[in-house]
Design a protein around this motif. Structure first.
Motif, PDB file in Angstrom:
ATOM      1  N   LYS A 140       0.838  -1.197   0.017  1.00 59.42           N
ATOM      2  CA  LYS A 140      -0.038  -0.055  -0.052  1.00 59.42           C
ATOM      3  C   LYS A 140       0.974   1.238   0.038  1.00 59.42           C
ATOM      4  O   LYS A 140       1.730   1.251   0.833  1.00 59.42           O
ATOM      5  N   PHE A 141       0.661   2.070  -0.898  1.00 57.01           N
ATOM      6  CA  PHE A 141       1.405   3.245  -0.835  1.00 57.01           C
ATOM      7  C   PHE A 141       0.734   4.621  -0.201  1.00 57.01           C
ATOM      8  O   PHE A 141      -0.646   4.803  -0.511  1.00 57.01           O
ATOM      9  N   VAL A 142       1.561   5.361   0.504  1.00 53.30           N
ATOM     10  CA  VAL A 142       1.053   6.498   1.092  1.00 53.30           C
ATOM     11  C   VAL A 142       2.006   7.603   0.808  1.00 53.30           C
ATOM     12  O   VAL A 142       3.073   7.395   0.296  1.00 53.30           O
ATOM     13  N   THR A 143       1.383   9.077   0.860  1.00 50.83           N
ATOM     14  CA  THR A 143       2.336  10.072   0.519  1.00 50.83           C
ATOM     15  C   THR A 143       2.477  11.203   1.611  1.00 50.83           C
ATOM     16  O   THR A 143       1.536  11.336   2.362  1.00 50.83           O
ATOM     17  N   LEU A 144       3.474  11.837   1.376  1.00 53.86           N
ATOM     18  CA  LEU A 144       3.551  13.079   2.193  1.00 53.86           C
ATOM     19  C   LEU A 144       4.252  14.073   1.357  1.00 53.86           C
ATOM     20  O   LEU A 144       4.909  13.783   0.344  1.00 53.86           O
ATOM     21  N   PRO A 145       4.220  15.517   1.570  1.00 50.53           N
ATOM     22  CA  PRO A 145       4.769  16.703   0.768  1.00 50.53           C
ATOM     23  C   PRO A 145       6.195  16.474   1.352  1.00 50.53           C
ATOM     24  O   PRO A 145       6.593  16.315   2.374  1.00 50.53           O
ATOM     25  N   ASP A 146       7.175  16.884   0.372  1.00 44.38           N
ATOM     26  CA  ASP A 146       8.446  16.997   0.740  1.00 44.38           C
ATOM     27  C   ASP A 146       8.973  18.459   1.233  1.00 44.38           C
ATOM     28  O   ASP A 146       9.966  18.694   1.721  1.00 44.38           O
ATOM     29  N   ASN A 172      13.130  19.791   7.994  1.00 43.68           N
ATOM     30  CA  ASN A 172      12.085  20.823   8.594  1.00 43.68           C
ATOM     31  C   ASN A 172      10.753  20.604   8.359  1.00 43.68           C
ATOM     32  O   ASN A 172       9.929  21.040   9.288  1.00 43.68           O
ATOM     33  N   THR A 173      10.189  19.873   7.611  1.00 45.38           N
ATOM     34  CA  THR A 173       8.747  19.831   7.275  1.00 45.38           C
ATOM     35  C   THR A 173       8.112  18.571   7.579  1.00 45.38           C
ATOM     36  O   THR A 173       7.065  18.398   7.840  1.00 45.38           O
ATOM     37  N   MET A 174       8.961  17.355   7.512  1.00 46.44           N
ATOM     38  CA  MET A 174       8.398  16.088   7.341  1.00 46.44           C
ATOM     39  C   MET A 174       7.983  15.240   8.880  1.00 46.44           C
ATOM     40  O   MET A 174       6.997  14.628   9.011  1.00 46.44           O
ATOM     41  N   PRO A 175       9.005  15.606  10.025  1.00 46.27           N
ATOM     42  CA  PRO A 175       8.548  14.820  11.029  1.00 46.27           C
ATOM     43  C   PRO A 175       7.124  15.010  11.879  1.00 46.27           C
ATOM     44  O   PRO A 175       6.655  14.104  11.951  1.00 46.27           O
ATOM     45  N   THR A 176       6.713  16.183  11.891  1.00 47.95           N
ATOM     46  CA  THR A 176       5.327  16.402  12.301  1.00 47.95           C
ATOM     47  C   THR A 176       4.390  15.798  11.496  1.00 47.95           C
ATOM     48  O   THR A 176       3.201  14.979  11.968  1.00 47.95           O
ATOM     49  N   LYS A 177       4.493  15.780  10.231  1.00 47.03           N
ATOM     50  CA  LYS A 177       3.561  15.075   9.143  1.00 47.03           C
ATOM     51  C   LYS A 177       3.501  13.643   9.340  1.00 47.03           C
ATOM     52  O   LYS A 177       2.492  12.967   9.328  1.00 47.03           O
ATOM     53  N   HIS A 189      -2.667   8.247  12.188  1.00 48.44           N
ATOM     54  CA  HIS A 189      -3.858   8.105  11.278  1.00 48.44           C
ATOM     55  C   HIS A 189      -4.165   6.673  10.919  1.00 48.44           C
ATOM     56  O   HIS A 189      -5.253   5.871  10.931  1.00 48.44           O
ATOM     57  N   ILE A 190      -2.702   6.057  10.388  1.00 54.23           N
ATOM     58  CA  ILE A 190      -2.905   4.716  10.060  1.00 54.23           C
ATOM     59  C   ILE A 190      -3.154   3.772  11.150  1.00 54.23           C
ATOM     60  O   ILE A 190      -4.079   2.708  10.868  1.00 54.23           O
ATOM     61  N   ASN A 191      -2.791   4.070  12.233  1.00 51.15           N
ATOM     62  CA  ASN A 191      -3.092   2.999  13.321  1.00 51.15           C
ATOM     63  C   ASN A 191      -4.625   3.285  13.928  1.00 51.15           C
ATOM     64  O   ASN A 191      -5.066   2.198  14.142  1.00 51.15           O
ATOM     65  N   LYS A 206      -1.733  -2.077  13.587  1.00 50.71           N
ATOM     66  CA  LYS A 206      -0.803  -1.261  13.871  1.00 50.71           C
ATOM     67  C   LYS A 206       0.538  -1.033  13.035  1.00 50.71           C
ATOM     68  O   LYS A 206       1.031  -2.281  13.287  1.00 50.71           O
ATOM     69  N   ILE A 207       1.074  -0.094  12.745  1.00 51.21           N
ATOM     70  CA  ILE A 207       2.523  -0.018  12.286  1.00 51.21           C
ATOM     71  C   ILE A 207       3.195  -0.506  13.565  1.00 51.21           C
ATOM     72  O   ILE A 207       3.257  -0.035  14.576  1.00 51.21           O
TER      73      ILE A 207
END
Length: 444
Positions: free
Chosen positions: A58-64, A84-89, A96-98, A105-106
């Motif tokens: 299953k593929f999921v995405t986050l902005p870079d 700078n941007t990804m840890p919180t996301k 959310h996945i869990n 759960k992961i």
């Protein structure tokens, strides 16, 4: 005991995505649940490839964190933006996945290098962590050795550059390397400082999984009990006929290869990142013309554009075929291939070894110089290209070294023997046992 649910997160370049995708396919084959995280930018580039990879992953995405038009070949810029941007996301995504399925759960986060901060996110959520190192184990050993190299006065603590020109041996019985060719030296101060810090964070992972075998890199693997060789992943993930590349491949080159006799074609490819200066690009083109042999040359569209389509006027190319991207694994297993002119990236090195293909080495940066040392000095399955007084690899040097390589029956014999030894370590061998060990750990 329930099977583990892995969140697999590669640093967003092809040389990291492909091995982590191969690893995900191996885990899925063992019944594990896989969620694979890529950036939104990469998802737009590889949407069709994802659709052909099946439903096991299953593929999921986050902005870079970068703008669409930003230069993503600027690795320090990408690294900083992700940090700078990804840890919180990422934290929110895992929660959310869990929340969607409390029974699945992961349970384990697997990352590649350059994003060690992701292990901190997982650690704070009580999730186990592992690193799949996409380069050679000796490169990981060199990053792990940065504090010692600083203490011994071999490199500068602020820049990572050598304090003087010398040849060193990182570990007993490991290949010798010029200090100017240490993996960080051609990538700038920011990259060195990042990797020195990132390597500390990687210690949150219990395992540093390596796409290698104990026969290929015994010295590096002996450095730490964290090192776990599980390669070659490409031989465990699926059969040779299935592509797992995120980039569109030109399969017409396979039909073209079918028209040539065994061990007659020179294959040329420099991976997904290396860029060649216009003058050197022209010299390579003329060198291939001089060979009087058929050649298959991968020239990425971005490379071709940045060198201003710089094929020299006198370049004929009539004996060759030029493609934008190739099904390399299939090519290196094709009987028509005689040798591989390579940048010696680790993925290409492993694919060449598993194809039993002799190498002509043309490294650019990172672990590629170490890999060349293994190829030429330790495994003795290839030759290096020498630069002239102007720092160029001349067309005559290319012609002469190809001829020298193809006339060397000992190198051809050793290449086939190394292939045999390496493949023995996969299905049913030590790498398979290590993989089982890792999955059992993840289940605990």
């Amino acid at each position: 005991m329930p099977l583990p649910h892995f969140l697999v997160m590669p640093y967003p370049i092809l040389g990291h995505i492909n091995p982590l995708l191969q690893f995900s396919q191996v885990l899925a084959k063992h019944g594990c649940k896989i969620t694979f995280l890529i950036t939104e930018f990469n998802q737009r580039r590889v949407k069709n490839a994802i659709e052909h990879l099946g439903s096991d992953i299953k593929f999921v995405t986050l902005p870079d964190g970068l703008d669409h038009d930003d230069d993503r070949s600027d690795q320090p810029k990408v690294i900083l933006s992700l940090r700078n941007t990804m840890p919180t996301k990422l934290h929110k995504l895992i929660e959310h996945i869990n929340a969607l399925d409390g029974d699945n759960k992961i349970t384990c986060l697997v990352i590649s290098k350059n994003i060690g901060w992701a292990l901190e996110v997982g650690h704070n959520l009580g999730i186990k962590g592992a690193v799949l190192w996409p380069a050679s184990a000796i490169a990981l050993a060199s990053f792990e050795s940065i504090p010692r190299l600083i203490d011994e006065g071999i490199i500068n603590s602020e820049t990572g550059l050598p304090t003087r020109k010398q040849e060193i041996q990182l570990l007993p019985n490991s290949p010798m390397i010029e200090t100017v060719n240490l993996p960080w030296c051609k990538l700038g101060k920011k990259f060195f400082l990042h990797m020195a810090e990132d390597t500390k964070t990687l210690k949150l992972a219990e395992w540093w999984l390596c796409n290698t075998t104990c026969d290929l890199e015994p010295e590096a693997l002996s450095l730490s009990s964290r090192f776990l060789p599980i390669g070659p992943l490409m031989m465990q993930s699926d059969d040779t006929n299935k592509s797992n590349s995120f980039w569109e491949e030109d399969s017409t080159c396979l039909d073209w290869l079918n028209q040539h006799p065994p061990q007659s074609v020179v294959y040329v490819s420099f991976g997904s990142l290396a860029m060649m200066e216009p003058t050197q690009f022209k010299e390579l083109a003329l060198g291939l013309d001089l060979l009087n042999k058929p050649f298959l040359w991968v020239v990425r569209p971005d490379n071709e554009n940045k060198v201003n389509n710089a094929y020299p006027d006198e370049f004929h190319g009539s004996k060759g075929k030029i493609v934008g991207w190739s099904p390399q694994r299939k090519i290196l297993n094709h009987p028509a291939i005689a040798c591989f002119i390579s940048h010696c990236g680790w993925n290409s090195t492993i694919e060449g070894v598993c194809g039993g293909t002799p190498f002509l080495c043309w490294p650019f940066f990172s672990d590629q110089f170490y890999n060349m040392s293994y190829i030429c000095d330790v495994w003795k399955v290839g030759l290096g290209l020498d630069k002239d007084e102007n720092g160029m690899i001349s067309k005559v040097e290319i012609k002469n070294k190809v001829e020298q390589l193809l006339d060397n029956k000992d190198i051809q014999t050793r290449s086939l023997k190394l292939k045999e030894i390496t493949l023995m370590k996969t299905n049913g061998g030590q790498s398979s046992k290590n993989l089982e060990k890792f999955i059992n750990w993840a289940k605990e």
